[in-house]
Design an enzyme around this catalytic site. Structure first.
Site, PDB file in Angstrom:
ATOM      1  N   LYS B  81       8.917  -8.574  48.544  1.00 51.03           N
ATOM      2  CA  LYS B  81      10.140  -9.371  48.481  1.00 51.03           C
ATOM      3  C   LYS B  81      11.144  -8.599  47.624  1.00 51.03           C
ATOM      4  CE  LYS B  81      11.573 -14.070  47.157  1.00 51.03           C
ATOM      5  NZ  LYS B  81      11.094 -15.376  46.652  1.00 51.03           N
ATOM      6  N   SER B 156      11.737 -19.253  49.784  1.00 48.88           N
ATOM      7  CA  SER B 156      12.688 -18.155  49.834  1.00 48.88           C
ATOM      8  C   SER B 156      12.070 -16.825  50.282  1.00 48.88           C
ATOM      9  CB  SER B 156      13.334 -17.962  48.466  1.00 48.88           C
ATOM     10  OG  SER B 156      12.356 -17.591  47.505  1.00 48.88           O
ATOM     11  N   SER B 180       8.152 -20.935  47.310  1.00 50.30           N
ATOM     12  CA  SER B 180       8.700 -19.791  48.044  1.00 50.30           C
ATOM     13  C   SER B 180       7.686 -18.848  48.682  1.00 50.30           C
ATOM     14  CB  SER B 180       9.621 -18.975  47.134  1.00 50.30           C
ATOM     15  OG  SER B 180      10.796 -19.699  46.887  1.00 50.30           O
TER      16      SER B 180
END
Lengths: 462, 473
Positions: B81, B156, B180
């Site tokens: 990420k 996310s 997330s």
């Protein structure tokens, strides 16, 4: 009208730890090339996290203990949020509602107690340098960003960012600037005794922020005598004890004049202008910041046990006041002598070492104290043993007092014309007389002492 | 052999037997990324040059006889990420503010991974600063769900789950502040672990909400996730909130019998608002656990309803402070570059921390947080793990919830509680909706129960085929 000043003080002391408060960078930034003592943490780069410096926390607590504070068994760091270019994270890690230490005191020579509200730990900011004119600074060759205004720009040096600071806040217990200065000198002496800060004003190791207000004396007699004025004025940018005195005196007068005119001074922050010896308004209450303090989530709460407290207490050396009292008691010194000899740990240690050695030669502690205080010899370049040796030697060389008296009387009688010339104002004649005496003693005795004695003798006669 | 379909252990086996080189493996993934990224928008940055260099280096080491005991992920391509600082490789946190930011240092997690020989393919898309549940809040455009390009991949860490589902990487490192890792895992049929707060270092991962942020592994199956955790877990002298607790060997303890295991079912999670297809899928999973000898226990988490409000107050308060450093002085772009969602959360958090409102909002939220923690502590007196849905609804369409932020926030109703309590939770696939979209569940445990959660997840995975299903791309 008569007014009584009400003064409180905030002092920031920079600790001399090897590393910064929350990272491993060197905390020794003075005189270093800008931005050389930096890392992701003290630059506030994305993702970097603070790890508290144990040594700094211990030292903060030792300052608290030396100021007779209580130590909080549970404490924590908090974030103080505000924007300023010298604050890379957009918040300062400080302490809000649970400082490491609180409720202490310092006792002034008048026996008046100055209450210490709190002693807490925080981090220093970076340093801004406001430049006028491009020629002041040589940008590195690789600099590619455009300087749109070549006349006026600011640079940031992050070497100071994250250096440990201890903030010491007093109660509004001072009534005049002299008390403030005495307190500051004591505080400076204590942190130097603890060896946790150089407390050098010129280098910014110690920064002072007095807050000042005044109240009418007449009010003191009524029932509301303990009520504080409804406003206070904080003065910033003070970098010497002399200026803190001047700034406070200026404020007392300024506020008194306002009250005389029936006005109430406004609550505000003012800066001290040392060039014009005045204070200038910087920020009023309406513009006061909301710092939105909240517990620093990156650092777990910090606890201390009773045994850790005892351990810290055991690391605190004998402090100036205790030492002074012991010197008076153990060595028979006068208060003023002892006061001078405890000025620094170095002086006090030298004195005690010399006393120890002097004892073997039958030299009194008071004799050592006298010679050190009157600076008859430059002892700062000597070892304690050398000082004792010098005393022993000069004693041996001292003439018996009566013998010297007799020689002086004899010379005065003999050299009548030189005496007359001296009395007429011919100073060279005195040196002639001293020389004659010295010739008689065959070089023994101290010329200054002899000169003094001749003057005394001549005085008796006239 | 289809190199892009490999799990970590399969890839290691192939490398060991010299069936293929790390370079071949890496090139296959880079090719796959080139092919699919234009449709999925799952990578923000692909570091082809660095990846190939690392692959060649790995091949050299393998040739020299370097072992996987010393470097457990030697030659294995992965992605992260885009919140992890990677030295000299662009790191944006999904925000235009950091559009051109090259970190001068490595996040601890990334350092551990490259030290164990793994090869970074690139940085994956996410909602800017982690603010979101659909990856639609990325300033670099939304990521599409590989199972249906009209749908969101969750957020996310949406890019992370999408690249796993689309076989554009072998494993991923996500980040979970309120769900997330778990929501995208559920929405894309991948496996993701939100670790105990403090189990994995946060150093170098761009902060969203410091007291909630958890770094965690994401993979194509449970054993991969266990293997990655063994590499990235552990205390870190750069993170004062990291735990000194020793790291366990998470891989070797899989396959433990779960007979007699007490699985708690929180009644509050199965009441109104839970989609019936998800409810059915979870019930079927329960059936499997029962068959394996587990015991089902009814439990209660009474403060479930307060979770979203508590979470948004605490997370927004912390983020308002964490994002203050992007003040326009150093990172090129000023605060005007913050997207709508970031601005909203900064304002909300600033308000909650303001004098006069602090007690009413921030402090109260902290008190409720304690109550939520107590809820879990009580629950874990009655059971060893809790089984729950990850989200109340299956994946939704792009744009569907943008206009209704409250609906969007409610997607996280079952996940935020776990972050507030600081406990671990493993999300894994447990079925598909009639529309062919993935459904996930989470197995929640007390602090530092990762080993047990991974074992329970592995037991379930062995009894099902969900992890073998792949989207058509």
């Amino acid at each position: 009208m008569k007014y009584q000043p009400v003064i409180g003080l905030e002092v920031h002391v920079e600790l001399k730890t090897k590393s910064k408060m929350f990272c491993g960078c060197s905390a020794d930034y003075f005189g270093t090339e800008p931005n050389t003592h930096v890392c992701p943490v003290c630059l506030g780069l994305p993702g970097a996290l603070p790890v508290p410096n144990r040594q700094a926390i211990d030292w903060c607590r030792m300052i608290g203990l030396a100021l007779n504070c209580q130590l909080a068994s549970f404490s924590k760091f908090d974030r103080k949020n505000y924007f300023y270019p010298d604050l890379p994270k957009g918040y300062q890690i400080s302490q809000y509602d649970i400082p490491f230490c609180d409720k202490g005191e310092i006792i002034l020579s008048s026996d008046k107690k100055i209450g210490i509200t709190r002693v807490h730990m925080e981090e220093d900011t970076a340093k801004l340098m406001h430049q006028l004119g491009i020629s002041n600074f040589h940008f590195p060759k690789e600099t590619t960003f455009p300087i749109s205004n070549k006349e006026k720009y600011s640079l940031i040096d992050f070497n100071r960012s994250g250096v440990p600071l201890v903030e010491i806040v007093t109660e509004p217990d001072f009534e005049n600037s002299q008390e403030v200065v005495e307190y500051l000198k004591k505080l400076q002496q204590i942190v130097r005794y603890l060896d946790v800060s150089n407390a050098d004003m010129e280098k910014g190791d110690m920064r002072l922020e007095p807050n000042i207000s005044v109240r009418e004396i007449s009010n003191l007699k009524s029932q509301i005598s303990n009520e504080l004025p409804k406003y206070k004025v904080e003065v910033k940018n003070i970098n010497s004890f002399r200026f803190v005195e001047k700034a406070i005196n200026y404020e007392i007068q300024r506020q008194g004049e306002l009250l005389d005119k029936g006005k109430t001074p406004i609550q505000e922050t003012r800066g001290y202008d040392e060039v014009h010896n005045r204070t200038v308004s910087q920020r009023t209450k309406e513009e006061a910041q909301d710092y939105r303090y909240f517990p620093e989530p990156d650092i777990p709460p910090i606890r201390i046990s009773e045994s850790q407290i005892s351990n810290l207490k055991s690391q605190i050396p004998e402090l100036p006041t205790e030492k002074k009292n012991r010197f008076i008691k153990d060595y028979g010194l006068r208060e003023d002598q002892a006061f001078q000899l405890v000025e620094t740990r170095k002086i006090a240690d030298f004195f005690e070492e010399a006393v120890k050695i002097g004892k073997k030669f039958g030299i009194e502690a008071t004799a050592i104290a006298n010679i050190m205080i009157n600076k008859r010899v430059d002892w700062s370049r000597m070892l304690p043993a050398e000082l004792v040796e010098a005393i022993v030697k000069s004693k041996r060389e001292d003439l018996p007092a009566m013998e010297l008296e007799n020689i002086i009387s004899e010379i005065i009688k003999k050299e009548g014309s030189a005496v007359t010339n001296y009395k007429r104002g011919k100073s060279g004649s005195m040196e002639f007389l001293v020389g004659k005496v010295m010739a008689q003693t065959k070089g023994k005795g101290n010329p200054n002492q002899i000169r003094q004695k001749i003057i005394e003798k001549l005085g008796e006669k006239s | 052999m289809d190199l892009i379909k490999l799990t970590i252990s399969e890839a290691k086996k192939g490398l060991k037997k010299k069936e293929f080189s790390a370079r071949e493996l890496t090139e296959n993934y880079l090719e796959r990324i080139k092919k699919l990224n234009p449709q999925l928008n799952a990578f923000i940055t692909v570091c082809e040059k660095e990846a190939l260099e690392s692959a060649d280096h790995a091949d050299k080491l393998i040739l020299q006889g370097e072992t996987w005991e010393a470097q457990p992920l030697l030659g294995i391509p992965f992605s992260m990420k885009d919140v992890y600082s990677t030295k000299n490789i662009r790191t944006t946190a999904g925000s235009k503010i950091l559009e051109n930011y090259l970190p001068p240092y490595n996040a601890s997690v990334y350092q551990k991974l490259i030290d164990s020989g793994a090869i970074l393919l690139g940085k994956t898309n996410c909602d800017a600063w982690g603010h979101g549940s659909s990856t639609e809040n990325s300033d670099f455009g939304p990521t599409k769900n590989p199972w249906n390009l009209d749908y969101v991949p969750g957020g996310s860490s949406g890019g992370s789950a999408a690249v796993l589902a689309a076989d554009m990487t072998i494993f991923e490192i996500g980040e979970d502040t309120g769900g997330s890792i778990r929501l995208p895992s559920a929405f894309c049929a991948t496996v993701g672990l939100k670790v105990t707060y403090g189990r994995v270092s946060r150093y170098g991962a761009i902060s969203y909400a410091s007291s909630l942020d958890s770094m965690g592994p994401m993979g194509k199956n449970v054993s991969d996730v266990a293997e990655i955790l063994s590499v990235i877990a552990g205390s870190d002298s750069h993170d004062a909130t990291s735990s000194p607790r020793p790291v366990e060997d998470y891989s070797s303890s899989l396959n433990q019998d779960i007979k007699g295991l007490k699985i708690g079912i929180p009644s509050e999670f199965f009441s109104k608002g839970l989609n019936s297809e998800i409810k059915d899928a979870i019930n079927k999973a329960l059936q499997i656990f029962k068959e394996k000898g587990a015991e089902i226990v009814d439990i209660s988490l009474p403060h479930t309803e307060d979770g979203i409000a508590t979470y948004y107050l605490i997370a927004s308060s912390e983020t308002s402070s964490n994002l203050a450093r992007y003040d326009g002085i150093r990172f090129g772009n000023d605060r005007e570059y913050f997207g709508q969602e970031a601005k909203k959360r900064i304002m909300l958090g600033t308000y909650a921390l303001s004098s006069g409102y602090y007690d009413q909002y921030y402090l109260k939220a902290q008190k409720v947080r304690s109550l939520i923690k107590n809820d879990f502590e009580k629950a874990f007196n009655k059971c060893e793990v809790i089984l729950a849905p990850v989200s109340p609804i299956p994946p939704f369409k792009l744009g569907e919830k943008i206009a209704d932020p409250l609906q969007m926030y409610l997607v996280d109703v079952y996940t935020v509680l776990i972050n507030l309590a600081g406990i671990p939770s493993l999300a894994l696939p447990c079925g598909f909706s009639k529309a062919g979209l993935p459904i996930g569940m989470q197995i929640i445990g007390p602090q530092f129960s990762e080993k047990s959660l991974l074992n329970v997840g592995y037991q379930y995975e062995q009894a099902t085929d969900w992890q073998k299903m792949k989207p058509e791309l």
